[in-house]
Motif scaffolding. Structure first.
Motif, PDB file in Angstrom:
ATOM      1  N   ALA A 295      36.209  43.429  36.981  1.00  0.00           N
ATOM      2  CA  ALA A 295      37.569  44.344  36.952  1.00  0.00           C
ATOM      3  C   ALA A 295      37.505  45.264  38.140  1.00  0.00           C
ATOM      4  CB  ALA A 295      37.554  45.185  35.678  1.00  0.00           C
ATOM      5  N   GLU A 296      36.093  45.671  38.579  1.00  0.00           N
ATOM      6  CA  GLU A 296      35.935  46.594  39.880  1.00  0.00           C
ATOM      7  C   GLU A 296      35.969  45.619  41.112  1.00  0.00           C
ATOM      8  OE1 GLU A 296      32.493  48.788  39.132  1.00  0.00           O
ATOM      9  OE2 GLU A 296      33.145  49.401  37.148  1.00  0.00           O
ATOM     10  N   GLY A 297      35.904  44.446  40.814  1.00  0.00           N
ATOM     11  CA  GLY A 297      35.974  43.652  42.272  1.00  0.00           C
ATOM     12  C   GLY A 297      34.608  43.451  42.821  1.00  0.00           C
ATOM     13  N   LEU A 298      33.579  43.476  42.228  1.00  0.00           N
ATOM     14  CA  LEU A 298      32.282  43.451  42.674  1.00  0.00           C
ATOM     15  C   LEU A 298      31.368  41.916  42.139  1.00  0.00           C
ATOM     16  CD1 LEU A 298      30.703  46.689  41.884  1.00  0.00           C
ATOM     17  CD2 LEU A 298      31.656  45.872  43.954  1.00  0.00           C
ATOM     18  N   VAL A 299      32.141  41.529  41.322  1.00  0.00           N
ATOM     19  CA  VAL A 299      31.915  40.212  40.735  1.00  0.00           C
ATOM     20  C   VAL A 299      32.850  39.165  40.314  1.00  0.00           C
ATOM     21  CG1 VAL A 299      30.707  38.944  38.374  1.00  0.00           C
ATOM     22  CG2 VAL A 299      29.600  40.653  39.695  1.00  0.00           C
ATOM     23  N   SER A 300      32.930  37.998  40.583  1.00  0.00           N
ATOM     24  CA  SER A 300      34.222  36.862  40.555  1.00  0.00           C
ATOM     25  C   SER A 300      33.467  35.718  39.417  1.00  0.00           C
ATOM     26  CB  SER A 300      34.562  36.162  41.803  1.00  0.00           C
ATOM     27  OG  SER A 300      35.210  37.343  42.374  1.00  0.00           O
ATOM     28  N   PHE A 301      34.267  35.276  38.767  1.00  0.00           N
ATOM     29  CA  PHE A 301      33.666  34.071  37.910  1.00  0.00           C
ATOM     30  C   PHE A 301      34.558  32.686  38.404  1.00  0.00           C
ATOM     31  CE2 PHE A 301      32.798  37.553  35.008  1.00  0.00           C
ATOM     32  CZ  PHE A 301      31.658  37.024  34.289  1.00  0.00           C
ATOM     33  N   TYR A 302      33.474  31.647  38.498  1.00  0.00           N
ATOM     34  CA  TYR A 302      33.794  30.442  39.000  1.00  0.00           C
ATOM     35  C   TYR A 302      33.753  29.417  38.024  1.00  0.00           C
ATOM     36  CZ  TYR A 302      34.391  32.885  43.489  1.00  0.00           C
ATOM     37  OH  TYR A 302      34.712  33.815  44.407  1.00  0.00           O
ATOM     38  N   PRO A 303      34.132  28.313  37.842  1.00  0.00           N
ATOM     39  CA  PRO A 303      33.885  27.175  37.031  1.00  0.00           C
ATOM     40  C   PRO A 303      32.665  26.517  37.689  1.00  0.00           C
ATOM     41  CG  PRO A 303      36.213  26.952  37.693  1.00  0.00           C
ATOM     42  CD  PRO A 303      35.499  28.033  38.463  1.00  0.00           C
ATOM     43  N   ASN A 304      31.657  26.160  36.637  1.00  0.00           N
ATOM     44  CA  ASN A 304      30.436  25.327  36.899  1.00  0.00           C
ATOM     45  C   ASN A 304      29.599  26.433  37.881  1.00  0.00           C
ATOM     46  OD1 ASN A 304      31.503  23.086  36.019  1.00  0.00           O
ATOM     47  ND2 ASN A 304      32.497  22.669  38.081  1.00  0.00           N
ATOM     48  N   ARG A 305      29.898  27.537  38.222  1.00  0.00           N
ATOM     49  CA  ARG A 305      28.916  28.506  38.960  1.00  0.00           C
ATOM     50  C   ARG A 305      28.769  29.751  38.126  1.00  0.00           C
ATOM     51  NH1 ARG A 305      29.918  30.374  44.813  1.00  0.00           N
ATOM     52  NH2 ARG A 305      27.807  30.786  44.755  1.00  0.00           N
ATOM     53  N   GLY A 306      29.716  30.151  37.252  1.00  0.00           N
ATOM     54  CA  GLY A 306      29.813  31.259  36.612  1.00  0.00           C
ATOM     55  C   GLY A 306      29.688  32.604  37.538  1.00  0.00           C
ATOM     56  N   ALA A 307      28.908  33.548  37.194  1.00  0.00           N
ATOM     57  CA  ALA A 307      29.408  35.042  37.853  1.00  0.00           C
ATOM     58  C   ALA A 307      28.637  35.003  39.135  1.00  0.00           C
ATOM     59  CB  ALA A 307      28.714  36.201  37.011  1.00  0.00           C
ATOM     60  N   VAL A 308      29.392  35.340  40.197  1.00  0.00           N
ATOM     61  CA  VAL A 308      29.035  35.421  41.599  1.00  0.00           C
ATOM     62  C   VAL A 308      29.285  36.866  42.317  1.00  0.00           C
ATOM     63  CG1 VAL A 308      29.218  34.446  43.831  1.00  0.00           C
ATOM     64  CG2 VAL A 308      29.083  32.904  41.905  1.00  0.00           C
ATOM     65  N   VAL A 309      28.381  37.334  42.751  1.00  0.00           N
ATOM     66  CA  VAL A 309      28.549  38.688  43.555  1.00  0.00           C
ATOM     67  C   VAL A 309      29.554  38.358  44.664  1.00  0.00           C
ATOM     68  CG1 VAL A 309      27.634  40.608  44.924  1.00  0.00           C
ATOM     69  CG2 VAL A 309      26.399  39.488  43.029  1.00  0.00           C
ATOM     70  N   THR A 310      30.690  39.208  44.652  1.00  0.00           N
ATOM     71  CA  THR A 310      31.852  38.884  45.695  1.00  0.00           C
ATOM     72  C   THR A 310      31.221  39.087  47.003  1.00  0.00           C
ATOM     73  OG1 THR A 310      32.684  41.089  45.367  1.00  0.00           O
ATOM     74  CG2 THR A 310      33.560  39.233  44.126  1.00  0.00           C
ATOM     75  N   GLU A 311      32.030  38.489  48.063  1.00  0.00           N
ATOM     76  CA  GLU A 311      31.580  38.926  49.426  1.00  0.00           C
ATOM     77  C   GLU A 311      32.904  39.493  49.990  1.00  0.00           C
ATOM     78  OE1 GLU A 311      29.009  35.996  51.513  1.00  0.00           O
ATOM     79  OE2 GLU A 311      30.184  34.678  50.078  1.00  0.00           O
ATOM     80  N   LEU A 312      32.890  40.425  50.926  1.00  0.00           N
ATOM     81  CA  LEU A 312      34.200  41.226  51.517  1.00  0.00           C
ATOM     82  C   LEU A 312      34.296  40.626  53.033  1.00  0.00           C
ATOM     83  CD1 LEU A 312      36.058  43.174  50.476  1.00  0.00           C
ATOM     84  CD2 LEU A 312      34.693  44.867  51.703  1.00  0.00           C
ATOM     85  N   SER A 313      35.423  40.169  53.054  1.00  0.00           N
ATOM     86  CA  SER A 313      35.686  39.800  54.522  1.00  0.00           C
ATOM     87  C   SER A 313      36.501  40.910  55.378  1.00  0.00           C
ATOM     88  CB  SER A 313      36.751  38.566  54.686  1.00  0.00           C
ATOM     89  OG  SER A 313      38.002  39.027  54.151  1.00  0.00           O
ATOM     90  N   ALA A 314      36.447  40.770  56.771  1.00  0.00           N
ATOM     91  CA  ALA A 314      37.147  41.969  57.329  1.00  0.00           C
ATOM     92  C   ALA A 314      38.740  42.323  57.016  1.00  0.00           C
ATOM     93  CB  ALA A 314      37.234  41.772  58.972  1.00  0.00           C
ATOM     94  N   ASP A 315      39.193  41.113  56.614  1.00  0.00           N
ATOM     95  CA  ASP A 315      40.707  41.107  55.931  1.00  0.00           C
ATOM     96  C   ASP A 315      40.780  41.836  54.688  1.00  0.00           C
ATOM     97  OD1 ASP A 315      41.765  40.057  58.296  1.00  0.00           O
ATOM     98  OD2 ASP A 315      41.955  38.177  57.342  1.00  0.00           O
ATOM     99  N   GLU A 316      39.806  41.808  53.886  1.00  0.00           N
ATOM    100  CA  GLU A 316      39.716  42.198  52.814  1.00  0.00           C
ATOM    101  C   GLU A 316      39.409  43.765  52.605  1.00  0.00           C
ATOM    102  OE1 GLU A 316      38.648  38.584  49.558  1.00  0.00           O
ATOM    103  OE2 GLU A 316      37.195  39.586  50.964  1.00  0.00           O
ATOM    104  N   ALA A 317      38.427  43.945  53.561  1.00  0.00           N
ATOM    105  CA  ALA A 317      38.071  45.555  53.969  1.00  0.00           C
ATOM    106  C   ALA A 317      39.394  46.269  54.485  1.00  0.00           C
ATOM    107  CB  ALA A 317      36.944  45.627  54.859  1.00  0.00           C
ATOM    108  N   GLN A 318      40.048  45.653  55.362  1.00  0.00           N
ATOM    109  CA  GLN A 318      41.218  46.249  55.880  1.00  0.00           C
ATOM    110  C   GLN A 318      42.180  46.712  54.680  1.00  0.00           C
ATOM    111  OE1 GLN A 318      42.043  47.325  59.081  1.00  0.00           O
ATOM    112  NE2 GLN A 318      43.215  48.413  57.745  1.00  0.00           N
ATOM    113  N   GLU A 319      42.466  45.713  53.913  1.00  0.00           N
ATOM    114  CA  GLU A 319      43.358  45.889  52.636  1.00  0.00           C
ATOM    115  C   GLU A 319      42.965  46.866  51.885  1.00  0.00           C
ATOM    116  OE1 GLU A 319      45.952  43.401  49.464  1.00  0.00           O
ATOM    117  OE2 GLU A 319      44.405  42.367  50.478  1.00  0.00           O
TER     118      GLU A 319
END
Length: 201
Positions: free
Chosen positions: A46-70
């Motif tokens: 919910a805080e945007g620090l973790v994402s859930f993916y099929p077959n991978r489970g929970a993964v720490v999110t990565e931030l791109s330059a575009d996402e940082a700008q937004e």
């Protein structure tokens, strides 16, 4: 507890973007049930620090330059509004508390504590807006860039400049100058976003 420990590990860079969070190992490490662990991970999602993916489970999110700008664009809208609502309600005690936080930041040498004090300073100025949901949204946006801010505060020696801008912002708040405070905040956040985006690119 789980949310707080994992959040700090992500913000400190101990758990970097793209790292898979092995839930069974973590449940064993924290001596908690899988359901309790998943609840903690859902909070971080919910805080945007973790994402859930099929077959991978929970993964720490990565931030791109575009996402940082937004994120900085969103923060600017939210924080300019919070400042406008808060300044008429700021008390002498609030202003003294903000000044004390800046003094602590002047003496602090660890980047981890710089970013914590940075948030405490801004929170002190925004809290009198009496909009807890708005403050929560701002804090979530802040956490999304926090781990990168720690890195670049250290490597780009931005702390001195940041402190100068904080003192100018506090001065405008003391004077009750909403437009002046917003102008300073806009520049403060623009400088931070430009430097961070260059760092990420």
């Amino acid at each position: 507890m789980i949310t707080n420990i994992l959040r700090e590990s992500i913000l400190s860079g101990e758990l970097s973007g793209g790292v898979q969070l092995k839930q069974e190992e973590l449940a064993t490490k924290f001596s908690v049930s899988m359901s309790a662990l998943r609840e903690g991970l859902k909070n971080l999602e919910a805080e945007g620090l973790v994402s859930f993916y099929p077959n991978r489970g929970a993964v720490v999110t990565e931030l791109s330059a575009d996402e940082a700008q937004e994120i900085f664009d969103i923060r600017l809208f939210l924080e300019l509004g919070a400042l406008e609502l808060a300044i008429p309600n700021l008390t002498k005690a609030d202003l003294v508390e903000a000044e004390e936080i800046l003094k602590k930041a002047d003496e602090e040498t660890l980047s981890k504590h710089w970013s914590e004090l940075n948030w405490q300073f801004h929170e002190t100025l925004y809290r009198p807006a009496n909009r807890p949901k708005l403050l929560s949204l701002i804090q979530n946006m802040h956490n999304n860039v926090e781990r990168y801010m720690r890195l670049y505060l250290t490597t780009l020696h931005y702390q001195t400049k940041s402190q100068e801008e904080h003192r100018a912002l506090l001065s405008a708040c003391v004077q009750g100058n909403i437009k002046g405070a917003q102008k300073i905040l806009r520049k403060h956040m623009a400088d931070a976003s430009i430097n961070l985006i260059e760092y990420l690119s």
